[in-house]
Design an enzyme around this catalytic site. Structure first.
Site, mmCIF file in Angstrom:
data_model
loop_
_atom_site.group_PDB
_atom_site.id
_atom_site.type_symbol
_atom_site.label_atom_id
_atom_site.label_comp_id
_atom_site.label_asym_id
_atom_site.label_seq_id
_atom_site.Cartn_x
_atom_site.Cartn_y
_atom_site.Cartn_z
ATOM 1 N N VAL A 21 -25.685 44.007 -54.270
ATOM 2 C CA VAL A 21 -24.988 43.746 -53.664
ATOM 3 C C VAL A 21 -25.015 42.886 -52.368
ATOM 4 O O VAL A 21 -27.101 42.409 -52.317
ATOM 5 C CB VAL A 21 -25.023 45.107 -51.836
ATOM 6 N N LYS A 40 -18.601 43.076 -65.437
ATOM 7 C CA LYS A 40 -17.146 43.994 -65.754
ATOM 8 C C LYS A 40 -18.142 44.302 -66.944
ATOM 9 O O LYS A 40 -17.354 45.182 -67.901
ATOM 10 C CB LYS A 40 -16.194 43.554 -66.414
ATOM 11 N N ASP A 130 -21.557 63.934 -54.506
ATOM 12 C CA ASP A 130 -23.712 63.581 -55.308
ATOM 13 C C ASP A 130 -23.829 63.325 -53.773
ATOM 14 O O ASP A 130 -24.092 62.376 -53.768
ATOM 15 C CB ASP A 130 -22.901 62.099 -56.189
ATOM 16 N N GLU A 134 -30.135 58.660 -50.733
ATOM 17 C CA GLU A 134 -30.167 57.500 -51.700
ATOM 18 C C GLU A 134 -28.505 56.894 -51.469
ATOM 19 O O GLU A 134 -27.892 55.273 -50.804
ATOM 20 C CB GLU A 134 -30.211 57.804 -53.057
ATOM 21 N N ASP A 148 -21.042 55.740 -51.975
ATOM 22 C CA ASP A 148 -20.703 55.636 -53.500
ATOM 23 C C ASP A 148 -19.995 56.719 -53.718
ATOM 24 O O ASP A 148 -20.759 58.210 -53.510
ATOM 25 C CB ASP A 148 -22.319 56.152 -53.876
HETATM 26 P P1 AMP Z 1 -25.279 49.899 -54.677
HETATM 27 O O1 AMP Z 1 -25.676 49.498 -56.031
HETATM 28 O O2 AMP Z 1 -24.615 51.134 -54.188
HETATM 29 O O3 AMP Z 1 -26.231 51.758 -55.734
HETATM 30 O O4 AMP Z 1 -26.307 49.775 -54.014
HETATM 31 C C1 AMP Z 1 -27.965 49.159 -54.194
HETATM 32 C C2 AMP Z 1 -28.209 48.860 -52.844
HETATM 33 O O5 AMP Z 1 -27.617 47.806 -51.967
HETATM 34 C C3 AMP Z 1 -28.322 50.034 -51.477
HETATM 35 O O6 AMP Z 1 -29.364 50.495 -52.403
HETATM 36 C C4 AMP Z 1 -28.207 49.861 -50.421
HETATM 37 O O7 AMP Z 1 -29.884 49.205 -50.119
HETATM 38 C C5 AMP Z 1 -27.697 48.187 -50.557
HETATM 39 N N1 AMP Z 1 -26.375 48.344 -49.968
HETATM 40 C C6 AMP Z 1 -25.530 49.026 -50.492
HETATM 41 N N2 AMP Z 1 -24.206 48.462 -50.136
HETATM 42 C C7 AMP Z 1 -24.347 47.994 -48.283
HETATM 43 C C8 AMP Z 1 -24.541 47.842 -47.453
HETATM 44 N N3 AMP Z 1 -22.887 47.965 -47.270
HETATM 45 N N4 AMP Z 1 -25.062 47.974 -45.938
HETATM 46 C C9 AMP Z 1 -25.989 47.199 -45.919
HETATM 47 N N5 AMP Z 1 -26.974 47.638 -48.114
HETATM 48 C C10 AMP Z 1 -26.041 47.818 -48.732
#
Ligand code: AMP
Length: 272
Positions: A21, A40, A130, A134, A148
Site C-alpha cells: 500500500v 494478479k 473479521d 489489525e 479489510d
Molecule cells: P493490507 O494489505 O490491507 O493489510 O495493508 C498493509 C498495511 O498497510 C496495513 O497494515 C496498514 O498499516 C497499511 N495501510 C493499508 N491501507 C491503508 C490506508 N488506507 N491508510 C493508511 N495505511 C494503510
C-alpha cells in the site's frame, strides 16, 4: 478509467500478503489517497480472485465515516489497484502495542464507532466477519475506520464456512461450523472491547485448541483494573447464544458507553 500514471506515488504505508500500500496523490486534483497494489499472479495462485472481487464490490458501495472508503479501482496487465481513503494515524493494533492498553474513554469511543459502522453494514446485509485490531485503521482525528472486507459476506450466511478470521476473535458458532449471521460481528465487538481495556484478548491461550475450548465455554476472567461498567457490557455482549448478545443499538446506549465515549457521534446524540 483511472491508470497508474494519473498518480504520484509516495511512501509505502505497509505491506500486505499480495502486494503493498502506498501513499499517492492524484496529479490532476492533488487529492491524497492510499493506493493498494495487488499482484494478479499472487491472487490467482492463492485462488482468491473471487474473494477479492467480492471485497471490491462490497466496499465500493459502503459509505460511512467509520468505514474506510474505497473510491474506485483499476487494473493493468499484472496488477490490481484499489484507490482507498488514506488513514493517517495507521493501525489500531500498533497503537495498542505502544500503549499496552487503553483507558475507558478511548475504548468506549472506539466501541461506539465500530458499533455505528456495523449497524450500517448490517443494514446493507453485509457481515464483516473479521473484526480485530489489525483491521482497524485510524483517521486524522483518531476516529476508527473499519477496513479489510476480505472475509465479508452478504447476510445471512448459510454456508458452513471454513475457519476464517483470527482464532482469538472467532465466535462460538464459527468454531462449531454452524450457520452464522450478523451476531458474529457483535461477538467480535465484545472481544475488541476486552482487548482494548486489558491489553490481551479474553480467550488467549497457549494453543489453538485451548483457545477454542475457552471460547466455547465463554471462559474468561477480568483484570483487576477493569471497571464494573465495562465488565457488565462485555458480559452482555459475549453470550454463547448469538441471538442473546446485546444488540449493537443497545451497546451504544449502554451506560458505560454513554458515560465514557467522546466520539462525535455521541455528541450529536446527546440533547443540547
Ligand atoms: P493490507 O494489505 O490491507 O493489510 O495493508 C498493509 C498495511 O498497510 C496495513 O497494515 C496498514 O498499516 C497499511 N495501510 C493499508 N491501507 C491503508 C490506508 N488506507 N491508510 C493508511 N495505511 C494503510
Amino acid at each position: 478509467m483511472w491508470c497508474i500514471s494519473d498518480f504520484e506515488i509516495g511512501k509505502p504505508l505497509g505491506k500486505g500478503r499480495f502486494g503493498a500500500v502506498y501513499l499517492a496523490r492524484s496529479k490532476e486534483t492533488h487529492f491524497i489517497l492510499a493506493l493498494k497494489v495487488i499482484f494478479k499472479s499472487a491472487m490467482e495462485k492463492a485462488q482468491l480472485e473471487h474473494q477479492l472481487r467480492r471485497e471490491i464490490e462490497i466496499l465500493c458501495h459502503l459509505r460511512h465515516p467509520n468505514i474506510l472508503r474505497m473510491y474506485n479501482y483499476f487494473h493493468d496487465q499484472t496488477r490490481i489497484f484499489l484507490m482507498l481513503e488514506y488513514a493517517p494515524r495507521g493501525e489500531l493494533y500498533k497503537e495498542l502495542q505502544k500503549k499496552k492498553y487503553f483507558d475507558d474513554t478511548r475504548t468506549a469511543t472506539y466501541m461506539e464507532e465500530i458499533s455505528e459502522a456495523l449497524i450500517y453494514c448490517h443494514a446493507q446485509k453485509v457481515i464483516h466477519r473479521d473484526i480485530k485490531p489489525e483491521n482497524l485503521l485510524l483517521g486524522l482525528r483518531g476516529e476508527l475506520k473499519l477496513a479489510d472486507f476480505g472475509w465479508s459476506v452478504h447476510a445471512p450466511s448459510l454456508r458452513r464456512t471454513t475457519l476464517c478470521g483470527t482464532t482469538d476473535y472467532l465466535a462460538p458458532e464459527m468454531i462449531a461450523g454452524s450457520p452464522h449471521d450478523e451476531n458474529v460481528d457483535v461477538w467480535c465487538v465484545g472481544v475488541l472491547c476486552y482487548e482494548c481495556l486489558a491489553g490481551y484478548a479474553p480467550f488467549e491461550a497457549a494453543t489453538r485448541l485451548e483457545t477454542f475450548r475457552k471460547i466455547r465455554e465463554v471462559n474468561m476472567t477480568f483484570p483487576s483494573w477493569m471497571s464494573d461498567g465495562a465488565r457488565d457490557l462485555i458480559s452482555k455482549i459475549l453470550n454463547r447464544t448469538p441471538s442473546l448478545r446485546l444488540p449493537l443499538k443497545a451497546i451504544i446506549e449502554h451506560p458505560w458507553i454513554l458515560n465514557h465515549s467522546s466520539s462525535d457521534l455521541s455528541m450529536r446524540r446527546s440533547p443540547m
